[in-house]
Design a protein around this motif. Structure first.
Motif, PDB file in Angstrom:
ATOM      1  N   PRO A 157       0.813  -1.220   0.000  1.00  0.00           N
ATOM      2  CA  PRO A 157       0.000   0.000   0.000  1.00  0.00           C
ATOM      3  C   PRO A 157       0.848   1.273   0.000  1.00  0.00           C
ATOM      4  O   PRO A 157       0.443   2.283  -0.588  1.00  0.00           O
ATOM      5  CB  PRO A 157      -0.827  -0.117   1.279  1.00  0.00           C
ATOM      6  N   LEU A 158       1.997   1.256   0.653  1.00  0.00           N
ATOM      7  CA  LEU A 158       2.866   2.429   0.671  1.00  0.00           C
ATOM      8  C   LEU A 158       3.350   2.744  -0.735  1.00  0.00           C
ATOM      9  O   LEU A 158       3.302   3.905  -1.180  1.00  0.00           O
ATOM     10  CB  LEU A 158       4.059   2.180   1.605  1.00  0.00           C
ATOM     11  N   TYR A 159       3.812   1.738  -1.445  1.00  0.00           N
ATOM     12  CA  TYR A 159       4.271   1.928  -2.827  1.00  0.00           C
ATOM     13  C   TYR A 159       3.133   2.444  -3.704  1.00  0.00           C
ATOM     14  O   TYR A 159       3.305   3.408  -4.459  1.00  0.00           O
ATOM     15  CB  TYR A 159       4.796   0.600  -3.372  1.00  0.00           C
ATOM     16  N   ALA A 160       1.969   1.803  -3.605  1.00  0.00           N
ATOM     17  CA  ALA A 160       0.839   2.196  -4.448  1.00  0.00           C
ATOM     18  C   ALA A 160       0.430   3.639  -4.184  1.00  0.00           C
ATOM     19  O   ALA A 160       0.185   4.415  -5.116  1.00  0.00           O
ATOM     20  CB  ALA A 160      -0.341   1.253  -4.217  1.00  0.00           C
ATOM     21  N   ALA A 161       0.366   4.026  -2.926  1.00  0.00           N
ATOM     22  CA  ALA A 161      -0.026   5.394  -2.588  1.00  0.00           C
ATOM     23  C   ALA A 161       0.984   6.394  -3.132  1.00  0.00           C
ATOM     24  O   ALA A 161       0.612   7.463  -3.635  1.00  0.00           O
ATOM     25  CB  ALA A 161      -0.162   5.538  -1.074  1.00  0.00           C
ATOM     26  N   SER A 162       2.262   6.051  -3.038  1.00  0.00           N
ATOM     27  CA  SER A 162       3.287   6.969  -3.555  1.00  0.00           C
ATOM     28  C   SER A 162       3.198   7.097  -5.067  1.00  0.00           C
ATOM     29  O   SER A 162       3.450   8.175  -5.626  1.00  0.00           O
ATOM     30  CB  SER A 162       4.690   6.480  -3.153  1.00  0.00           C
ATOM     31  N   LYS A 163       2.836   6.014  -5.748  1.00  0.00           N
ATOM     32  CA  LYS A 163       2.737   6.074  -7.204  1.00  0.00           C
ATOM     33  C   LYS A 163       1.497   6.854  -7.663  1.00  0.00           C
ATOM     34  O   LYS A 163       1.493   7.417  -8.763  1.00  0.00           O
ATOM     35  CB  LYS A 163       2.740   4.661  -7.787  1.00  0.00           C
ATOM     36  N   TYR A 164       0.450   6.878  -6.853  1.00  0.00           N
ATOM     37  CA  TYR A 164      -0.666   7.788  -7.145  1.00  0.00           C
ATOM     38  C   TYR A 164      -0.125   9.213  -7.222  1.00  0.00           C
ATOM     39  O   TYR A 164      -0.494  10.005  -8.104  1.00  0.00           O
ATOM     40  CB  TYR A 164      -1.723   7.706  -6.042  1.00  0.00           C
TER      41      TYR A 164
END
Length: 274
Positions: A157-164
């Motif tokens: 989730p951390l990676y996904a949120a940063s890529k948003y």
């Protein structure tokens, strides 16, 4: 920008020692662009440069940490003093960590956001002003992720949120650069066979230092497509002037995307006419 416009000019790719960055660098080299490979891993850069020897173009390697704004600005100035201003800038450097936002360690969260979000901004700030002054067409690419299109779910989730956030910066750049006739492509690839799972091998000390995972952890990624599959859709998008380049490598990405937007639409409350 046509790829023929790259011949004899410079393309600079961050996070270029392997994976998506190297695949894109090779595609630009095959279009006869001279290449600047930028990465934080000096040994991996040397190997990447050797793999481009057969292209016949000039290849430079530069070691830099994209999360360090001063270092990126200094690098852009030094390259410009050597006559190296990219006509193609691909902001690709990114890292992943299996951490949650609700209880993740501070250093892990800062590292992921400093590279994936601020590193994108610092790279653009370092090079875009010089690209604006170039004669001839220019283009900027930003590597986001298909994680920006679907609900934030799963073990990263951390990676996904940063890529948003990365994708949002790309979209902002797309609109900012329009007045300068510089195209911007926002690349959203699905799962590919890259080393993103082992990003910790190059984590600077200020973020907790190197963390080398067991090779077995990467088995899931090694079953995916090679990043070379991105070359053709990226070229199509760039030559069409830029925009979103979504490359589906997993069968259910579109279904998740459509379901996500349908769920949002169902929860829409419109008070504008009350």
């Amino acid at each position: 920008m046509l790829y023929s416009d790259l011949a004899g000019r410079w393309a600079l790719v961050t996070g270029a020692a392997d994976g998506i960055g190297f695949a894109l660098a090779r595609s630009f080299a095959e279009a006869e662009a001279n290449i600047v490979l930028l990465d934080i891993r000096e040994d991996a850069l040397a190997e990447a440069a050797a793999k481009l020897a057969d292209t016949g173009v000039t290849v430079r390697t530069e070691t830099a940490d994209v999360s360090d704004r001063d270092a990126m600005v200094a690098l852009a100035d030094r390259l410009a003093a050597d006559g190296v201003v990219p006509a193609m800038l691909w902001i690709n450097a990114g890292v992943g960590a299996a951490a949650k936002l609700s209880d993740g360690k501070e250093k892990a969260i800062r590292w992921v956001y400093d590279v994936n979000l601020l590193g994108t901004i610092w790279t653009a700030q370092a090079f875009a002003p010089k690209m604006i002054a170039l004669d001839g067409p220019a283009h900027i690419g930003v590597t986001a992720s298909s994680a920006t299109l679907v609900p934030i779910d799963g073990p990263f989730p951390l990676y996904a949120a940063s890529k948003y956030a990365t994708a949002a910066v790309g979209e902002a750049l797309l609109n900012e650069m329009r007045e300068h006739d510089i195209g911007v492509t926002i690349l959203c690839p699905g799962l590919l066979n890259t080393g993103i799972w082992n990003s910790g091998r190059a984590r600077p000390e200020r973020y907790g230092g190197e963390r080398q995972l067991d090779d077995s952890v990467g088995e899931y990624w090694r079953k995916a497509m090679a990043p070379d599959v991105l070359a053709h859709p990226v070229r199509q998008t760039v030559e069409a002037g830029g925009g979103w380049c979504v490359v589906q490598t997993e069968g259910d990405t579109r279904d998740k995307f459509e379901a996500r937007h349908a769920a949002r639409a169902a929860q829409w409350t419109d008070l504008s006419h009350d």
